[in-house]
Design a protein around this motif. Structure first.
Motif, short mmCIF file in Angstrom:
data_model
loop_
_atom_site.label_atom_id
_atom_site.label_comp_id
_atom_site.label_asym_id
_atom_site.label_seq_id
_atom_site.Cartn_x
_atom_site.Cartn_y
_atom_site.Cartn_z
N HIS A 177 10.02 17.16 -21.85
CA HIS A 177 10.53 17.90 -20.69
C HIS A 177 10.70 16.95 -19.50
O HIS A 177 11.71 16.96 -18.81
N LYS A 178 9.69 16.10 -19.28
CA LYS A 178 9.78 15.13 -18.17
C LYS A 178 10.94 14.17 -18.43
O LYS A 178 11.71 13.85 -17.52
N LEU A 179 11.06 13.70 -19.69
CA LEU A 179 12.15 12.79 -20.03
C LEU A 179 13.51 13.45 -19.78
O LEU A 179 14.42 12.82 -19.24
N ARG A 195 19.88 9.52 -2.79
CA ARG A 195 18.60 10.22 -2.92
C ARG A 195 18.79 11.41 -3.86
O ARG A 195 19.91 11.87 -4.08
N ASN A 196 17.67 11.94 -4.38
CA ASN A 196 17.75 13.00 -5.39
C ASN A 196 18.56 14.20 -4.90
O ASN A 196 19.33 14.79 -5.65
N GLY A 197 18.42 14.55 -3.61
CA GLY A 197 19.08 15.75 -3.07
C GLY A 197 20.60 15.70 -3.15
O GLY A 197 21.26 16.75 -3.21
N SER A 247 14.68 8.15 -6.49
CA SER A 247 14.08 8.18 -7.83
C SER A 247 13.49 6.80 -8.15
O SER A 247 13.89 5.79 -7.56
N SER A 248 12.58 6.78 -9.12
CA SER A 248 11.96 5.50 -9.49
C SER A 248 13.02 4.52 -10.00
O SER A 248 12.93 3.31 -9.77
N MET A 249 14.07 5.05 -10.66
CA MET A 249 15.11 4.16 -11.20
C MET A 249 15.96 3.57 -10.07
O MET A 249 16.33 2.39 -10.11
#
Ligand code: KPL
Length: 294
Positions: A177-179, A195-197, A247-249
Motif C-alpha cells: 500500500h505504501k509502495l 511539491r506534493n500538493g 517527496s523524498s524522491m
C-alpha cells in the motif's frame, strides 16, 4: 531491553534511535566515521527539543549484533548490511525500515539464517543537521514478518518505545500500500520538481488518475485487493495531507543523490511484468527519473 545497532543516521534513523534510547534500550549507531565513542541525537518536536546520547561505532568495530535496525536509503541496504555481516549473531533480528519492496527477499537469499522483519512508518521527520532532526508530524509505525501472526519477544520493548507502533501479520499488504502511494506521488513530483500538493491540480491530476489505474490493475493481479480498490482515494488523501512537502524522491533528485525509483516503481513494474500488465505511464516515469542524474 533489547540492544539495537542502527544503520542509517538520516531522519528516520535518528527518530527511532532517539525513541529507543529514551525508553531505555541500548542503541549503537553504526557510522562511516565514529570519531567519538558517544554522540548526541537531537529531536525537535512540538513539545520542545530533546537530546539523548548513543554509542557510535564504525562497521569494523561494532561488536556482536543481535538486533539490527536498517534505515538507510533502499539502494544502500545491501552494502550497509554486508558491512556488518561478520558481526551479526547467527539468527540476528534485522528490521528493515526502508522505502520500496523486494529488499527483504534479496537479503534473505544472501543471509538465510537472519530473522528479517519489515516496517513502514507515516512519521514525518526531516534532517536539520548531523544527528539533529525536526519531528514534523506524528504518525504510526507498522512492523511485521509476512505470515507471522505473533510478534517476537523484542517487539514489546520496541512498540513501547515507538509511538503508535503495531504488529501486522500481513506486512506485505501494508508495504504494498505504501509502495502504491509512493508510485503515484514520488516520480511525478521528482520529474516536475513540484511539491506534493501540485499533483491535485490540472494535468498532473490527470496523470495521478492514470497512474492509479495502472497501480490498481497490478494490485488486483498481485492479490492486493484493498489497495486496488482504494488507491486513488488514498493517494489523494496523502497528497492533501502532505501538500506542502517535497517527496523524498524530489529531495534526492534536488540533492543530486540516487533515487529509490528502482525499489518503488521498478518493483511495481516487475510485478506488472509477472502478470503481463503494461503500465505505460509508470514505465515512462521510471525512465525519466533514472535519467534525472545523468
Ligand atoms: O512517503 C512519501 C515520500 O515522500 O517518500 C510521501 C508519502 C509521498 C510523502 O511525501
Amino acid at each position: 531491553m533489547s540492544r539495537w545497532h542502527v544503520l542509517g543516521a538520516g531522519a528516520m534513523g535518528c527518530l527511532f534511535a532517539h525513541a529507543l534510547t529514551r525508553a531505555g534500550s541500548e542503541v549503537t549507531l553504526v557510522r562511516k566515521h565514529a570519531p567519538r565513542a558517544r554522540a548526541t541525537v537531537t529531536v525537535e518536536g512540538a513539545d520542545g527539543t530533546e537530546s539523548v546520547t548513543c554509542a557510535t561505532v564504525t562497521a569494523k568495530s561494532c561488536g556482536s549484533v543481535a538486533h539490527l535496525l536498517v534505515t538507510t536509503k533502499a539502494y544502500d541496504v545491501a552494502n550497509a548490511v554486508a558491512s556488518v555481516a561478520d558481526h551479526l549473531q547467527g539468527n540476528a533480528s534485522v528490521l528493515l525500515m526502508i522505502n520500496g519492496m523486494g529488499l527483504a527477499e534479496a537479503l534473505a537469499r544472501s543471509y538465510p539464517a537472519l530473522d528479517i522483519y519489515c516496517g513502514t512508518t507515516t512519521e514525518g521527520a526531516y534532517r536539520k543537521g548531523d544527528l539533529h532532526i525536526r519531528h514534523a508530524g506524528r504518525g504510526s509505525t507498522t512492523v511485521g514478518q509476512e505470515g507471522r501472526p505473533e510478534p517476537p519477544a523484542w517487539f514489546g520493548d520496541f512498540a513501547g518505545a515507538v509511538e503508535a507502533c503495531h504488529w501486522e501479520p500481513d506486512i506485505d499488504s501494508a508495504l504494498w500500500h505504501k509502495l502504491a502511494v509512493n508510485c503515484v506521488i514520488n516520480p511525478l513530483t521528482a520529474v516536475h520538481r513540484c511539491r506534493n500538493g501540485a499533483l491535485a491540480e490540472g494535468e498532473l491530476r490527470e496523470q495521478v488518475t492514470q497512474l492509479c489505474r495502472e497501480v490498481a490493475q497490478v494490485s488486483y493481479a498481485a492479490g492486493y485487493t484493498r489497495t486496488a480498490q482504494n488507491i486513488e482515494a488514498d493517494a489523494l488523501r496523502v497528497i492533501a495531507a502532505t501538500a506542502a512537502n517535497r517527496s523524498s524522491m524530489l529531495q534526492d533528485a534536488l540533492a543530486g543523490r540516487p533515487t529509490e525509483i528502482d525499489f518503488i516503481t521498478g518493483h511495481l513494474l516487475e510485478r506488472a511484468g509477472e502478470h503481463g500488465i503494461a503500465a505505460p505511464l509508470n514505465n515512462a516515469l521510471l525512465r525519466e527519473v533514472r535519467r534525472l542524474r545523468t
